[in-house]
Design an enzyme around this catalytic site. Sequence first.
Site: not given
Ligand code: UDX
Length: 450
Positions: A11, A86, A227, A268, A279, A282
């Site tokens: 970040v 954090t 989140n 998602f 993220c 946690k």
């Molecule tokens: C996340 C939030 O999206 C972001 O806005 C915040 O600031 C930080 O946390 P990030 O941790 O980079 O971002 O990952 P993200 O793209 O959200 O994916 C999280 C997890 O979910 C990944 O392991 C991904 O593989 C999984 N995922 C995502 C799925 O299993 N299925 C989905 O449809 C989408």
Amino acid sequence: MKISVIGTGYVGLVTGACLAEIGHEVVCTDNDASKIEMLEAGGIPIYEPGLENVIPRARKEGRLSFRANPADAVAFGDAFFICVGTPPLPNGDADLSAIDHVARVIATEAKSPKLVIEKSTVPARTGQELKRALSVYARKSNVKFHVASNPEFLREGTAVGDFLHPDRIVVGVDDERAERQLKDIYRPVLDRKFNCPVHTSCCPDGPAPVWQTTTINSAELIKHASNSFLALKISYANMVADLAEQLGADIGEVVRAMGMDPRIGPSFLSAGLGYGGFCLPKDLQAFVHLAERSGVDFTMLREAEKINKRRIGHFVEKLRGALWVVRGKQIGVLGLAFKPNTDDVRFAPAIDLVNHLLGEGACVRAYDPKAMEKARAILPQIEYAKSAYEAAKDAEALIIATEWDEFRKLDWDRIREAMARPLIVDGRNLLSPREMQDRGFEYRSFGRPD
Ligand code: UDX
């Protein structure tokens, strides 16, 4: 403006580099001296697409520098972004000791009024505590601080673009001056007046971000609630996938149609091994704890977490169903990062999965385009391959654990020839069952007819 960024993780580094990119003068600091040394020497400690352009340019133009001594950063900036970790405590609460430490450094070193902005994800009411801590630690100098919350919504892998082209900018403030300063900081992003290093053509036409001013408590809550909702959405899709599997339906078809409803949206809803990263897991835990401490029963989120944890066991059952015995078998694993386009392996489902396989006595050879160095540090006991083909060599099963684009375009005939048994267990529903079967593979995935 002169801005200091404290913490140079995913970040902080993206925030510092992008603030410099849009024209501010930025100093970044971190208590890990080796990171600062590497950055000063021109290296980048993480893989995040776009940083390799933004950081050298901003440094060359004199707008971005790195300092090991936090006092230098405090002396430099008029505004501070707190971007320290954090991490979860053993009970799931967020560990806020790094934020407290930063407050002490800022309060003891600052000689004039400053704006202190929390960007790290923190439980609601942290801003109030931060304000109190700053005034306690600054009681000798009597310097006054303004506190604001400006949660980040950066996704690893696309964080530079997310920073420069956000859909919304949320600022939690309790005085107008803090809001004005934050508007000045984000002005180039709001007006889209900068040469975008990631999408050269989209800046003039794309929609401007929505600016939302809230209370500090609401801004903190927005981040945790967002989140946790994303985690909930993924777990929901995973349960529907399990049901689809039992009923002979196809989860891909189901979520595609569901996502066309604007109230639901298409993102998602990808079923598979579940969510990971630093993220979602946690933040969800900390949110549940916050709710419990506030007397609100958020069992619903606990369920989402349980569903996510069960994904690995469910996947191993699939593998066992195909292999019969796992012990002693050579297994290739494609993907170790928690998602594509990052080298981050923290709380990665792929890492959990490999540990599970090792626990069952399998021999694992893994390949990831970017995350092998970081994986090696926590999983020294497996073999690492130089390519997907090497990971597949003599394997009795090949697992897809992260949906890197590179894996979509492999030479599958070559993979089949290299394997001892042409079995693919796809933990991310990356490939087409029909196509893989036509190519002579036994193919298993989540929520789709075999
Ligand atoms: C996340 C939030 O999206 C972001 O806005 C915040 O600031 C930080 O946390 P990030 O941790 O980079 O971002 O990952 P993200 O793209 O959200 O994916 C999280 C997890 O979910 C990944 O392991 C991904 O593989 C999984 N995922 C995502 C799925 O299993 N299925 C989905 O449809 C989408």
